[in-house]
Scaffold this motif. Structure first.
Motif: not given
Length: 233
Positions: A25, A34, A36-37, A40
């Protein structure tokens, strides 16, 4: 202070959290990164994170006023003049009226959440907002830095808020490194003070802080047995 040599290097990315399964992360100042991360690990958390930051920003504005304002004196000014006592009453009234105005802008629900944040463990706050352990663990670091407490300690929620209240280059919550080390901060302050005409005395023992008996304000300090340094406060 920049004119006197202070240079701040913003930390970007702000955090990197590796996982045992090879995932990681990465968080920073860019909202899309942020989102997009965090996505996940949890789409729900990715949606909640901007709202979380927005609420903390509102609370920071409330704390800005409290921290930047001189606290109202609670002592009784028995020996002060009538003018000083009236000024003291006006100052207190201005402080409390401004604070009340800011509180009213927050609204009842936000104020309940604000006091919950101040008094609760950081773990409770983060569990209320997010479901992913990786994100919660990353954010929880701000709740334990510089403390002898854990994320389950009551009051650690305030530490979470405290570490995003500051600014770097006008950006809220951005941490930075000082080029040349922390001594560069003292050096820049001393250069600015000298330019303003301040006399800096080093290697001098302060034997007494001189306080005005009528106003209770500090007037200066005594250095050793004979030298005195007067100041305007």
């Amino acid at each position: 202070l920049e004119r006197h040599g202070l240079k701040l290097l913003p930390r970007s990315p702000s955090s990197f959290t590796p996982c045992l399964d090879g995932r990681y992360l990465l968080l920073g100042p860019e909202a899309e990164l942020n989102r997009s991360e965090i996505g996940k690990f949890s789409k729900k958390d990715a949606e909640a994170y901007p709202r979380y930051e927005e609420q903390l920003e509102k609370f920071c504005k409330l704390m800005d006023f409290v921290i930047d304002s001189p606290p109202p004196e609670l002592r009784q000014l028995y020996h002060a003049s009538m003018v000083d006592r009236m000024k003291d009453k006006v100052d207190k009234s201005v402080f409390w009226s401004k604070l009340l105005g800011i509180v009213m802008q927050q609204g009842q629900k936000d104020m309940v959440n604000f006091f919950d944040l101040l008094l609760s463990p950081a773990s409770k706050i983060l569990n209320n907002w997010f479901e992913g352990d990786v994100l919660k663990a990353t954010l929880a670091t701000d709740a334990v830095i510089g403390t002898m407490a854990g994320v389950n300690t009551p009051g650690s929620g305030y530490v979470l808020l405290h570490h995003i209240m500051g600014e770097t280059g006008g950006q809220r919550g951005v941490w930075a490194y000082v080029e040349g080390g922390m001594g560069s901060v003292s050096s820049a302050i001393s250069k600015a003070a000298l330019e303003a005409g301040v006399q800096i005395v080093t290697n001098a023992e302060v034997s007494q802080v001189m306080v005005d008996e009528n106003t209770g304000k500090v007037q200066g300090v005594s250095l050793g047995l004979i030298s005195k340094c007067m100041c305007t406060v």
